[in-house]
Design an enzyme around this catalytic site. Structure first.
Site, mmCIF file in Angstrom:
data_model
loop_
_atom_site.group_PDB
_atom_site.id
_atom_site.type_symbol
_atom_site.label_atom_id
_atom_site.label_comp_id
_atom_site.label_asym_id
_atom_site.label_seq_id
_atom_site.Cartn_x
_atom_site.Cartn_y
_atom_site.Cartn_z
ATOM 1 N N LEU A 103 0.854 -1.180 0.000
ATOM 2 C CA LEU A 103 0.000 0.000 0.000
ATOM 3 C C LEU A 103 0.895 1.236 0.000
ATOM 4 O O LEU A 103 2.097 1.137 0.244
ATOM 5 C CB LEU A 103 -0.912 0.000 1.229
ATOM 6 C CG LEU A 103 -1.933 -1.137 1.285
ATOM 7 C CD1 LEU A 103 -2.622 -1.163 2.644
ATOM 8 C CD2 LEU A 103 -2.954 -1.000 0.164
ATOM 9 N N SER A 104 0.309 2.403 -0.251
ATOM 10 C CA SER A 104 1.148 3.599 -0.295
ATOM 11 C C SER A 104 1.860 3.826 1.037
ATOM 12 O O SER A 104 2.985 4.322 1.067
ATOM 13 C CB SER A 104 0.314 4.825 -0.680
ATOM 14 O OG SER A 104 -0.694 5.065 0.278
ATOM 15 N N GLU A 105 1.220 3.443 2.154
ATOM 16 C CA GLU A 105 1.863 3.580 3.464
ATOM 17 C C GLU A 105 1.456 2.430 4.383
ATOM 18 O O GLU A 105 0.309 1.992 4.371
ATOM 19 C CB GLU A 105 1.469 4.892 4.154
ATOM 20 C CG GLU A 105 1.790 6.145 3.372
ATOM 21 C CD GLU A 105 3.229 6.581 3.484
ATOM 22 O OE1 GLU A 105 3.978 5.986 4.293
ATOM 23 O OE2 GLU A 105 3.607 7.526 2.757
ATOM 24 N N THR A 106 2.417 1.984 5.164
ATOM 25 C CA THR A 106 2.158 1.084 6.286
ATOM 26 C C THR A 106 2.639 1.777 7.549
ATOM 27 O O THR A 106 3.768 2.275 7.599
ATOM 28 C CB THR A 106 2.880 -0.257 6.110
ATOM 29 O OG1 THR A 106 2.348 -0.926 4.954
ATOM 30 C CG2 THR A 106 2.691 -1.156 7.323
ATOM 31 N N CYS A 110 3.044 11.237 7.319
ATOM 32 C CA CYS A 110 1.930 10.678 6.545
ATOM 33 C C CYS A 110 0.627 10.922 7.286
ATOM 34 O O CYS A 110 0.426 10.410 8.392
ATOM 35 C CB CYS A 110 2.126 9.185 6.295
ATOM 36 S SG CYS A 110 0.761 8.473 5.341
#
Length: 288
Positions: free
Chosen positions: A44-47, A79
């Site tokens: 995903l774009s961020e974890t 983020c």
């Protein structure tokens, strides 16, 4: 290794919209390389990795936690949507009893407070400065061709390039615009730019829900071709449009395919409140 892990859609009240982030709750210190391995696996774009700061801390009772964010390629300094997702997991799944949570991060202490209609992130404001077009002309033309540009700003704190498109363009134009991100890392490889933000002014009126401004965000430098909804970019979009529109409270929409809504409030103390909803769509255990 068994770790509880969740996926939450942030900046939406509807599942499968907004921006999905993985959230991993850490009872103890995780091997440094494992953070990146897990983020790459989640893809995903961020974890986000939420960790206890003290051995006696508890995900239900404590109000302060460590927080780190990773893209599939690298650790990221800030983020928004993964912070919102982390707070949602603690509030909804761990039934955290506090109204406000504090996250200790690479970008300082960030707060998330629970409200009836969403979660409010207390973030720093990052200024932008005029950027000479000729210095970034190749980058912009590679991304959007001959699309008319009205203003260009640069944020040294976040390494984002903010490109305001002509006021002759509207939401539908921004949504349908084909943005070529593949060549961007090869064109800009000095490290100055890590993200490209495109934005247009909102509509003055109409029958549908009004938004003060629209945006899209691209970060191929860190392995994210287009981010669905980006809370952190509103730490500079908020102050930029506040100055342009003469407003402190604004409603924003990010025009990715999934789409997401953000309520922005520029505070007198030089920080920004960014509010949005979150829906947890997956809960499981990482067993590797």
């Amino acid at each position: 290794m068994k770790l509880p892990i969740f996926i939450a859609d942030a900046f939406t009240a509807t599942a499968f919209r907004g921006n999905p982030a993985a959230v991993c709750l850490l009872e103890r210190t995780l091997d440094e390389d494992a953070h990146q391995d897990i983020a790459r696996e989640m893809n995903l774009s961020e974890t986000a990795f939420v960790r206890k700061l003290q051995p006696t801390d508890d995900f239900t009772q404590s109000s302060r936690f460590g927080l780190r964010w990773f893209t599939p390629e690298a650790e990221f300094p800030l983020c928004g949507h993964a912070t919102l997702a982390s707070a949602a997991v603690l509030f909804q799944k761990r039934k955290n009893t506090n109204s406000t949570l504090t996250f200790v991060t690479m970008s300082g202490e960030l707060k998330a407070r629970r409200e009836e209609d969403g979660i409010v992130l207390d973030f720093p404001v990052y200024p932008t400065f005029p950027q000479d077009f000729h210095e970034v002309e190749d980058l912009i033309k590679a991304a959007i061709g001959d699309t008319l540009v009205q203003d260009i700003r640069y944020s040294p704190d976040t390494k984002n390039l903010l490109v305001r498109l002509s006021d002759s363009y509207d939401r539908s134009f921004l949504e349908s615009l084909k943005v070529n991100t593949e060549p961007l890392p090869a064109i800009e490889k000095t490290g100055k730019v890590r993200g490209l933000i495109l934005t247009v002014k909102g509509e003055p009126g109409g029958q549908t829900a009004l938004y003060d401004f629209y945006s899209r965000c691209f970060a191929p430098w860190v392995g994210v071709a287009e981010d669905p909804v980006t809370g952190s970019t509103h730490t500079l979009l908020g102050p930029y449009w506040s100055e342009e529109l003469g407003k402190k409270e604004m409603r924003a929409f990010q025009c990715s395919r999934r789409g997401g809504e953000l309520d922005i409030n520029l505070r007198p103390d030089g920080r920004v409140d960014i509010k949005g909803g979150a829906v947890i769509v997956l809960e499981g255990t990482l067993t590797a």
